[in-house]
Design a protein around this motif. Structure first.
Motif, PDB file in Angstrom:
ATOM      1  N   LEU A 159       9.367   8.476   7.361  1.00 37.88           N
ATOM      2  CA  LEU A 159      10.526   8.716   7.195  1.00 37.88           C
ATOM      3  C   LEU A 159      11.770   9.798   6.838  1.00 37.88           C
ATOM      4  O   LEU A 159      12.845   9.450   7.570  1.00 37.88           O
ATOM      5  CB  LEU A 159      11.175   7.382   7.131  1.00 37.88           C
ATOM      6  CG  LEU A 159      10.145   5.630   7.858  1.00 37.88           C
ATOM      7  CD1 LEU A 159      10.241   5.091   7.101  1.00 37.88           C
ATOM      8  CD2 LEU A 159      10.114   5.951   9.268  1.00 37.88           C
ATOM      9  N   GLY A 160      11.744  10.515   6.108  1.00 37.27           N
ATOM     10  CA  GLY A 160      12.155  11.590   5.698  1.00 37.27           C
ATOM     11  C   GLY A 160      13.124  10.792   4.249  1.00 37.27           C
ATOM     12  O   GLY A 160      12.236   9.912   3.894  1.00 37.27           O
ATOM     13  N   LYS A 219       0.285  -1.505  -0.226  1.00 31.04           N
ATOM     14  CA  LYS A 219       0.041  -0.042  -0.175  1.00 31.04           C
ATOM     15  C   LYS A 219       0.763   1.098  -0.314  1.00 31.04           C
ATOM     16  O   LYS A 219       0.593   1.899  -0.880  1.00 31.04           O
ATOM     17  CB  LYS A 219      -0.864   0.284   1.136  1.00 31.04           C
ATOM     18  CG  LYS A 219      -1.644  -1.030   1.547  1.00 31.04           C
ATOM     19  CD  LYS A 219      -3.312  -0.986   2.501  1.00 31.04           C
ATOM     20  CE  LYS A 219      -4.044  -1.832   1.864  1.00 31.04           C
ATOM     21  NZ  LYS A 219      -4.740  -1.678   3.479  1.00 31.04           N
ATOM     22  N   SER A 220       2.053   1.243   0.762  1.00 32.08           N
ATOM     23  CA  SER A 220       2.430   2.328   0.802  1.00 32.08           C
ATOM     24  C   SER A 220       3.499   2.660  -0.599  1.00 32.08           C
ATOM     25  O   SER A 220       4.107   1.609  -0.599  1.00 32.08           O
ATOM     26  CB  SER A 220       3.626   2.318   2.413  1.00 32.08           C
ATOM     27  OG  SER A 220       2.689   2.186   3.128  1.00 32.08           O
ATOM     28  N   THR A 221       2.824   4.498  -0.919  1.00 33.26           N
ATOM     29  CA  THR A 221       3.795   4.802  -1.477  1.00 33.26           C
ATOM     30  C   THR A 221       4.972   5.168  -1.384  1.00 33.26           C
ATOM     31  O   THR A 221       5.002   5.323  -0.334  1.00 33.26           O
ATOM     32  CB  THR A 221       2.908   6.185  -2.310  1.00 33.26           C
ATOM     33  OG1 THR A 221       2.909   6.491  -1.743  1.00 33.26           O
ATOM     34  CG2 THR A 221       1.622   5.453  -2.715  1.00 33.26           C
ATOM     35  N   LYS A 222       6.171   5.725  -2.264  1.00 30.39           N
ATOM     36  CA  LYS A 222       7.165   6.402  -1.944  1.00 30.39           C
ATOM     37  C   LYS A 222       6.969   7.773  -1.414  1.00 30.39           C
ATOM     38  O   LYS A 222       7.806   7.963  -0.181  1.00 30.39           O
ATOM     39  CB  LYS A 222       8.153   6.349  -3.514  1.00 30.39           C
ATOM     40  CG  LYS A 222       8.537   5.532  -4.115  1.00 30.39           C
ATOM     41  CD  LYS A 222       9.138   5.738  -4.986  1.00 30.39           C
ATOM     42  CE  LYS A 222       9.394   4.908  -6.300  1.00 30.39           C
ATOM     43  NZ  LYS A 222      10.123   5.394  -7.308  1.00 30.39           N
ATOM     44  N   ALA A 223       5.937   8.644  -1.192  1.00 34.49           N
ATOM     45  CA  ALA A 223       5.608   9.661  -0.842  1.00 34.49           C
ATOM     46  C   ALA A 223       4.815   9.450   0.762  1.00 34.49           C
ATOM     47  O   ALA A 223       4.833  10.251   1.401  1.00 34.49           O
ATOM     48  CB  ALA A 223       4.175  10.399  -1.757  1.00 34.49           C
ATOM     49  N   GLY A 271       6.067   1.789  -7.701  1.00 39.71           N
ATOM     50  CA  GLY A 271       6.368   2.766  -6.624  1.00 39.71           C
ATOM     51  C   GLY A 271       5.326   2.914  -5.349  1.00 39.71           C
ATOM     52  O   GLY A 271       5.287   2.781  -4.287  1.00 39.71           O
ATOM     53  N   ILE A 272       5.035   1.229  -5.465  1.00 43.77           N
ATOM     54  CA  ILE A 272       4.622   0.463  -4.446  1.00 43.77           C
ATOM     55  C   ILE A 272       5.126  -0.254  -3.567  1.00 43.77           C
ATOM     56  O   ILE A 272       6.178  -1.152  -4.453  1.00 43.77           O
ATOM     57  CB  ILE A 272       3.367  -0.363  -4.752  1.00 43.77           C
ATOM     58  CG1 ILE A 272       2.037   0.683  -5.209  1.00 43.77           C
ATOM     59  CG2 ILE A 272       2.790  -0.916  -2.953  1.00 43.77           C
ATOM     60  CD1 ILE A 272       1.351   1.749  -4.621  1.00 43.77           C
ATOM     61  N   LEU A 273       5.251  -0.026  -1.702  1.00 45.81           N
ATOM     62  CA  LEU A 273       6.291  -0.971  -0.821  1.00 45.81           C
ATOM     63  C   LEU A 273       5.993  -1.928  -1.134  1.00 45.81           C
ATOM     64  O   LEU A 273       4.806  -2.503  -0.788  1.00 45.81           O
ATOM     65  CB  LEU A 273       6.341  -0.587   0.334  1.00 45.81           C
ATOM     66  CG  LEU A 273       7.090  -0.545   0.651  1.00 45.81           C
ATOM     67  CD1 LEU A 273       8.441  -0.677   0.817  1.00 45.81           C
ATOM     68  CD2 LEU A 273       6.652  -0.398   2.695  1.00 45.81           C
ATOM     69  N   THR A 274       6.655  -3.178  -1.525  1.00 42.13           N
ATOM     70  CA  THR A 274       6.778  -4.633  -1.795  1.00 42.13           C
ATOM     71  C   THR A 274       7.467  -5.825  -1.187  1.00 42.13           C
ATOM     72  O   THR A 274       6.705  -6.623  -0.191  1.00 42.13           O
ATOM     73  CB  THR A 274       6.875  -5.004  -3.377  1.00 42.13           C
ATOM     74  OG1 THR A 274       6.660  -5.841  -3.336  1.00 42.13           O
ATOM     75  CG2 THR A 274       8.084  -3.926  -4.005  1.00 42.13           C
ATOM     76  N   ARG A 275       8.508  -5.232  -0.491  1.00 42.45           N
ATOM     77  CA  ARG A 275       9.378  -5.988   0.497  1.00 42.45           C
ATOM     78  C   ARG A 275       9.700  -4.599   1.048  1.00 42.45           C
ATOM     79  O   ARG A 275      10.058  -3.800   1.285  1.00 42.45           O
ATOM     80  CB  ARG A 275      10.379  -6.532  -0.095  1.00 42.45           C
ATOM     81  CG  ARG A 275       9.919  -7.854  -1.144  1.00 42.45           C
ATOM     82  CD  ARG A 275      10.646  -8.429  -1.137  1.00 42.45           C
ATOM     83  NE  ARG A 275      11.195  -9.565  -1.198  1.00 42.45           N
ATOM     84  CZ  ARG A 275      11.156 -10.340  -0.923  1.00 42.45           C
ATOM     85  NH1 ARG A 275      10.052 -11.015  -2.110  1.00 42.45           N
ATOM     86  NH2 ARG A 275      11.427 -11.668  -0.445  1.00 42.45           N
ATOM     87  N   THR A 276      10.403  -5.937   3.195  1.00 40.64           N
ATOM     88  CA  THR A 276      10.752  -5.114   3.639  1.00 40.64           C
ATOM     89  C   THR A 276      11.738  -5.795   4.061  1.00 40.64           C
ATOM     90  O   THR A 276      11.629  -6.675   4.387  1.00 40.64           O
ATOM     91  CB  THR A 276       9.981  -3.845   5.085  1.00 40.64           C
ATOM     92  OG1 THR A 276       9.453  -4.904   5.491  1.00 40.64           O
ATOM     93  CG2 THR A 276       8.798  -3.199   4.063  1.00 40.64           C
TER      94      THR A 276
END
Lengths: 261, 105
Positions: free
Chosen positions: B57-58, B47-51, B97-102
């Protein structure tokens, strides 16, 4: 006038002949990616001497793209000596085995693919059979580094390019004995994470040991074009080869960007 | 006049003797984060985008690949005389531009 007509007829004939066969075979290039056959044979001997690192593995060499759009299919490879050329069979995975030919050694032959310099790079390929998917073995990688350095497979870089490369090139196989050598390995697909597993010990590599160290180099984009990792940056990783606290049996687990989450 | 000069001299001396600010008190720099775990839990994979991530987190240390994927890295600020390596939060964005892994290390 007759001469002009004959000339155009010849041009038309040649054009038709080429068009009839789209698979044009380039047999000679002005500036091919060539490697010393002698050095590669010496590296094969080193592989035999150091087999204890990977007792069940065989040695092959691998061709890898250095430019984004280079075609890796249909590569033709030969050992080119003064007295003639010996063709080498390239597998669909772009690996090949080298055989010893005394005449080619004597004539200081070159291993030459039908690709221009700067379009491809080379590595040794040492794989113990039977490993789980997406897994390498540290002993195999240690041997890959030593053979690769002995064979002179790492491309030359401009002087002053990344300090670690300046140090790497003249050192040969001994460079692989450093605790954290910057010898680049390439995974099959883009990497997200690399984990070392040795018995109960498990350690995820820092992101600084992936992507050719780009995360700790603010100027990595400027340097990239000089690196033989230019087309494979997202597949590149370093290993703690000379860190004896990790055994040769250490499993190197590769987690890919497109893998299951 | 002499009293004012003495006061300024005293202030200057106080400033000189003041201990340097602790790392935790100074603002975070690009790619720095107070807690990698807390940073990771503030984000939503898929869900989270780069923006969104930049707002939370900056600025990150970014490696963008020819494939369109991007790796963003945040590191915890090292404490004074801390021997252990800094914890790192690594994020992977798809070309859209979607967060896919952390991962946190």
């Amino acid at each position: 006038m007759g001469t002009i007509i004959r000339f155009f007829a010849l041009v038309a004939f040649c054009t038709t002949a080429v068009a009839a066969d789209d698979a044009v075979v380039v047999t000679t290039l002005r500036n091919p990616v060539a490697k010393s056959y002698r050095k590669m044979v010496e590296a094969s001997k080193l592989f035999e001497e150091k087999r204890h690192l990977a007792p069940e593995a065989a040695l092959r060499f691998k061709l890898l793209p250095r430019e984004q759009d280079v075609t890796m299919q249909g590569i033709r490879l030969k050992v080119e000596a003064e007295s003639g050329a010996i063709p080498l069979k390239v597998s669909p995975d772009q690996t090949f085995a080298l055989e010893v030919d005394r005449r080619a050694l004597k004539e200081n032959a070159q291993v030459v693919p039908n690709r221009k310099a700067g379009t491809m790079t080379w590595r040794a390929d040492v794989r113990t059979p039977g490993l789980p998917p997406d897994t390498r073995r540290l002993g195999d990688l240690r041997l890959e580094c030593e053979v690769g350095m002995k064979a002179g497979l790492i491309s030359k870089y401009p002087r002053g390019f990344w300090d670690w490369l300046d140090a790497l090139l003249p050192e040969g196989p001994a460079y692989c004995h450093r605790a954290q050598p910057n010898y680049l390995f390439f995974a099959e697909r883009p990497l997200f994470s690399v984990t070392l597993v040795d018995g109960a010990r498990r350690e995820v590599l820092s992101v600084d040991r992936l992507y050719s160290g780009a995360t700790k180099d603010p100027d990595w984009k400027k340097h990239l074009r000089h690196c033989d990792c230019a087309a494979l940056l997202d597949r590149a990783y370093f290993m703690p080869l000379g860190d004896a606290s990790w055994s040769d049996e250490t499993r190197v687990e590769l987690e890919y960007m497109d893998g299951p989450t | 006049m002499k009293a004012a000069a003495a006061a300024f001299a005293l202030l200057g001396a106080c400033a000189f003797l003041q201990p340097p600010p602790k790392p935790a008190d100074t603002p975070l720099g690009p790619g720095e984060i107070r807690s990698a775990r807390a940073g990771e839990s503030a984000l939503a994979v898929g869900k989270s985008t780069k923006a969104d991530v930049r707002a939370a987190l900056g600025e990150a240390t970014v490696v963008d690949f020819a494939s369109g994927y991007e790796v963003w890295v945040y590191r915890e600020r090292a404490q004074e005389k801390e021997p252990a390596p800094k914890a790192e939060l690594v994020l992977l964005f798809t070309p859209s531009g979607i967060l896919t892994r952390t991962r946190v290390r």
